[in-house]
Design a protein around this motif. Structure first.
Motif, mmCIF file in Angstrom:
data_model
loop_
_atom_site.group_PDB
_atom_site.id
_atom_site.type_symbol
_atom_site.label_atom_id
_atom_site.label_comp_id
_atom_site.label_asym_id
_atom_site.label_seq_id
_atom_site.Cartn_x
_atom_site.Cartn_y
_atom_site.Cartn_z
ATOM 1 N N MET A 1 35.195 13.858 -3.662
ATOM 2 C CA MET A 1 36.287 14.301 -4.504
ATOM 3 C C MET A 1 37.141 13.115 -4.987
ATOM 4 O O MET A 1 37.372 12.179 -4.243
ATOM 5 N N THR A 2 37.574 13.227 -6.212
ATOM 6 C CA THR A 2 38.378 12.134 -6.780
ATOM 7 C C THR A 2 39.719 12.019 -6.078
ATOM 8 O O THR A 2 40.373 13.023 -5.827
ATOM 9 N N ARG A 3 40.109 10.804 -5.771
ATOM 10 C CA ARG A 3 41.463 10.573 -5.242
ATOM 11 C C ARG A 3 42.315 10.012 -6.375
ATOM 12 O O ARG A 3 41.997 8.962 -6.933
ATOM 13 N N THR A 4 43.364 10.749 -6.713
ATOM 14 C CA THR A 4 44.225 10.340 -7.818
ATOM 15 C C THR A 4 45.571 9.881 -7.280
ATOM 16 O O THR A 4 46.259 10.632 -6.596
ATOM 17 N N PHE A 5 45.906 8.628 -7.574
ATOM 18 C CA PHE A 5 47.150 8.019 -7.095
ATOM 19 C C PHE A 5 48.107 7.803 -8.252
ATOM 20 O O PHE A 5 47.706 7.258 -9.286
ATOM 21 N N ALA A 6 49.367 8.180 -8.059
ATOM 22 C CA ALA A 6 50.420 7.708 -8.954
ATOM 23 C C ALA A 6 51.072 6.508 -8.274
ATOM 24 O O ALA A 6 51.473 6.590 -7.110
ATOM 25 N N VAL A 7 51.132 5.391 -8.992
ATOM 26 C CA VAL A 7 51.801 4.198 -8.466
ATOM 27 C C VAL A 7 53.212 4.215 -9.061
ATOM 28 O O VAL A 7 53.391 4.025 -10.267
ATOM 29 N N VAL A 8 54.177 4.545 -8.218
ATOM 30 C CA VAL A 8 55.507 4.912 -8.707
ATOM 31 C C VAL A 8 56.612 4.159 -7.998
ATOM 32 O O VAL A 8 56.555 3.955 -6.776
ATOM 33 N N ASN A 9 57.599 3.762 -8.755
ATOM 34 C CA ASN A 9 58.901 3.344 -8.246
ATOM 35 C C ASN A 9 59.771 3.221 -9.488
ATOM 36 O O ASN A 9 59.339 2.576 -10.452
ATOM 37 N N GLN A 10 60.928 3.881 -9.492
ATOM 38 C CA GLN A 10 61.727 3.863 -10.721
ATOM 39 C C GLN A 10 62.353 2.501 -10.981
ATOM 40 O O GLN A 10 62.913 2.267 -12.044
ATOM 41 N N LYS A 11 62.247 1.606 -9.999
ATOM 42 C CA LYS A 11 62.706 0.237 -10.227
ATOM 43 C C LYS A 11 61.641 -0.564 -10.962
ATOM 44 O O LYS A 11 60.453 -0.400 -10.671
ATOM 45 N N GLY A 12 62.071 -1.436 -11.830
ATOM 46 C CA GLY A 12 61.136 -2.342 -12.484
ATOM 47 C C GLY A 12 60.934 -3.588 -11.633
ATOM 48 O O GLY A 12 61.756 -3.904 -10.776
ATOM 49 N N GLY A 13 59.826 -4.252 -11.844
ATOM 50 C CA GLY A 13 59.599 -5.545 -11.215
ATOM 51 C C GLY A 13 59.290 -5.510 -9.734
ATOM 52 O O GLY A 13 59.421 -6.519 -9.048
ATOM 53 N N VAL A 14 58.857 -4.361 -9.222
ATOM 54 C CA VAL A 14 58.555 -4.271 -7.787
ATOM 55 C C VAL A 14 57.064 -4.461 -7.474
ATOM 56 O O VAL A 14 56.673 -4.494 -6.311
ATOM 57 N N GLY A 15 56.245 -4.553 -8.536
ATOM 58 C CA GLY A 15 54.818 -4.780 -8.307
ATOM 59 C C GLY A 15 53.933 -3.570 -8.581
ATOM 60 O O GLY A 15 52.776 -3.540 -8.135
ATOM 61 N N GLU A 117 34.859 14.311 -12.296
ATOM 62 C CA GLU A 117 33.628 14.016 -11.570
ATOM 63 C C GLU A 117 33.082 12.622 -11.830
ATOM 64 O O GLU A 117 32.233 12.133 -11.106
ATOM 65 N N GLU A 118 33.585 11.982 -12.861
ATOM 66 C CA GLU A 118 33.075 10.645 -13.203
ATOM 67 C C GLU A 118 33.705 9.542 -12.360
ATOM 68 O O GLU A 118 33.272 8.396 -12.427
ATOM 69 N N TYR A 119 34.766 9.869 -11.604
ATOM 70 C CA TYR A 119 35.488 8.815 -10.897
ATOM 71 C C TYR A 119 35.709 9.141 -9.418
ATOM 72 O O TYR A 119 35.903 10.288 -9.054
ATOM 73 N N ASP A 120 35.694 8.085 -8.605
ATOM 74 C CA ASP A 120 36.110 8.213 -7.206
ATOM 75 C C ASP A 120 37.620 8.047 -7.094
ATOM 76 O O ASP A 120 38.253 8.655 -6.234
ATOM 77 N N PHE A 121 38.176 7.177 -7.949
ATOM 78 C CA PHE A 121 39.614 6.903 -7.921
ATOM 79 C C PHE A 121 40.187 6.902 -9.326
ATOM 80 O O PHE A 121 39.589 6.322 -10.247
ATOM 81 N N VAL A 122 41.329 7.551 -9.473
ATOM 82 C CA VAL A 122 42.122 7.423 -10.691
ATOM 83 C C VAL A 122 43.477 6.861 -10.262
ATOM 84 O O VAL A 122 44.136 7.432 -9.382
ATOM 85 N N LEU A 123 43.848 5.708 -10.813
ATOM 86 C CA LEU A 123 45.132 5.075 -10.468
ATOM 87 C C LEU A 123 46.034 5.127 -11.695
ATOM 88 O O LEU A 123 45.627 4.693 -12.780
ATOM 89 N N ILE A 124 47.235 5.675 -11.528
ATOM 90 C CA ILE A 124 48.149 5.862 -12.654
ATOM 91 C C ILE A 124 49.349 4.930 -12.488
ATOM 92 O O ILE A 124 50.154 5.083 -11.564
ATOM 93 N N ASP A 125 49.445 3.953 -13.374
ATOM 94 C CA ASP A 125 50.540 2.980 -13.328
ATOM 95 C C ASP A 125 51.736 3.541 -14.098
ATOM 96 O O ASP A 125 51.721 3.613 -15.317
ATOM 97 N N CYS A 126 52.770 3.970 -13.368
ATOM 98 C CA CYS A 126 53.906 4.662 -13.987
ATOM 99 C C CYS A 126 54.971 3.679 -14.484
ATOM 100 O O CYS A 126 55.077 2.562 -13.997
ATOM 101 N N PRO A 127 55.780 4.144 -15.461
ATOM 102 C CA PRO A 127 56.861 3.295 -15.966
ATOM 103 C C PRO A 127 58.031 3.260 -14.985
ATOM 104 O O PRO A 127 58.102 4.091 -14.075
ATOM 105 N N PRO A 128 58.952 2.315 -15.144
ATOM 106 C CA PRO A 128 60.086 2.198 -14.218
ATOM 107 C C PRO A 128 61.183 3.209 -14.521
ATOM 108 O O PRO A 128 62.286 2.853 -14.924
ATOM 109 N N SER A 129 60.892 4.483 -14.346
ATOM 110 C CA SER A 129 61.883 5.539 -14.576
ATOM 111 C C SER A 129 61.348 6.811 -13.927
ATOM 112 O O SER A 129 60.187 6.863 -13.531
ATOM 113 N N LEU A 130 62.198 7.821 -13.843
ATOM 114 C CA LEU A 130 61.717 9.124 -13.364
ATOM 115 C C LEU A 130 61.719 10.083 -14.549
ATOM 116 O O LEU A 130 62.212 11.201 -14.488
#
Ligand code: ADP
Ligand code: MG
Length: 266
Positions: A1-15, A117-130
């Motif tokens: 099953m695909t693991r989908t991650f949101a990479v989140v922090n409303q602060k900018g510049g944290v990596g 089904e085409e992916y094992d991982f989906v990584l979502i790079d979020c903007p610095p806001s909520l």
């Protein structure tokens, strides 16, 4: 099953972007099928993966507005082993244009569901806001990865983020979980870093990734070459840390320097 991650922090510049790009490259180097979704109008993940954001005609903006689908908009950067759903400044307009649309919070989820089904991982790079764009990332994901710098104000922002996650879990996405807090730009010579890091471990215990990402100049230099540091200089301390994070995410011990073959997707 695909693991989908949101990479989140409303602060900018944290990596967030550095983590998204290098974790994508690290997982791909272990044979995982990875889609990196750039959800920030700045397009840094797009550029850092080697795609010129100005040349990307069809982007995540078109996908979220229903003008295109993931299969047509995604790109494979030259020499890369993962796909990218690119973004550029057009995405900033989506914040307003989405408001009038039905199911505005789940546009990205619906688009991604089609190609799961085409992916094992989906990584979502979020903007610095909520913002509504970030909410789309959090509704599409199951797991949340929170990069943070161990500095004085880091914990303060974290409670707002945790509140937002709780609201989204209640109203929109009951399956959403914090997968881990990731300590970035870690400098063990700095006393404050050590104190904040200890506080994180006592508040969040098993939700803190064991892997820490050190401050490393190669991670900062790689984006200007349009190549993830994990590919550009795999032996650098920064790249090695992201490879260890990928092993930790995959559930393979980060301490053992096993051959990359051991975690290859079959
Ligand atoms: P965000 O996406 O959260 O705004 P970025 O990933 O763009 O953060 O990082 C902000 C800046 O810090 C960038 O210039 C990036 O190259 C640099 N950077 C990120 N992580 C590291 C690190 N571990 N060591 C050194 N520089 C880093
Ligand atoms: Mg970013």
């Amino acid at each position: 099953m695909t693991r989908t991650f949101a990479v989140v922090n409303q602060k900018g510049g944290v990596g967030k972007t550095t983590t998204s790009v290098n974790l994508a490259a690290a997982l791909a180097s272990f044979g995982q099928r990875v889609l990196l979704v750039d959800l920030d109008p700045q397009g840094n993940a797009t550029m850092g993966s080697g795609i010129d954001k100005k040349q990307a005609g069809t982007t995540v903006y078109h996908v979220m507005l229903g003008l295109s689908d993931v299969a047509s908009a995604r790109m494979r950067p030259q020499g890369a082993a993962f796909d990218v759903l690119p973004a550029n400044r057009e995405l900033a307009g989506a914040e307003i244009e989405l408001v009038g649309l039905a199911e505005r919070e789940s546009r990205l989820k619906q688009a991604l569901d089609v190609c799961h089904e085409e992916y094992d991982f989906v990584l979502i790079d979020c903007p610095p806001s909520l913002s509504l764009i970030t909410v789309n990332g959090l509704v599409a994901a199951r797991e949340v990865l929170i990069p943070m710098q161990c500095e004085y104000y880091a914990l303060e922002g974290l409670s707002d983020l945790v509140d937002t996650l709780r609201r989204i879990r209640t109203n929109l996405n009951p399956e959403l979980q914090i997968s881990g807090l990731l300590r970035t730009m870690y400098d063990p010579r700095n006393t404050l870093t050590l104190q904040v890091s200890d506080q994180l471990e006592s508040h969040f215990s098993d939700k803190v990734y064991k892997t820490m990402i050190p401050r490393n100049v190669r991670l900062a230099e790689a984006p200007s070459h349009g190549i993830p540091a994990v590919v550009w200089d795999r032996t650098s301390k920064g790249a090695q840390a992201y490879l260890a994070l990928a092993r930790e995410v995959l559930g393979v011990s980060g301490a053992v320097r096993e051959s990359d073959e051991d975690v290859r997707h079959d």
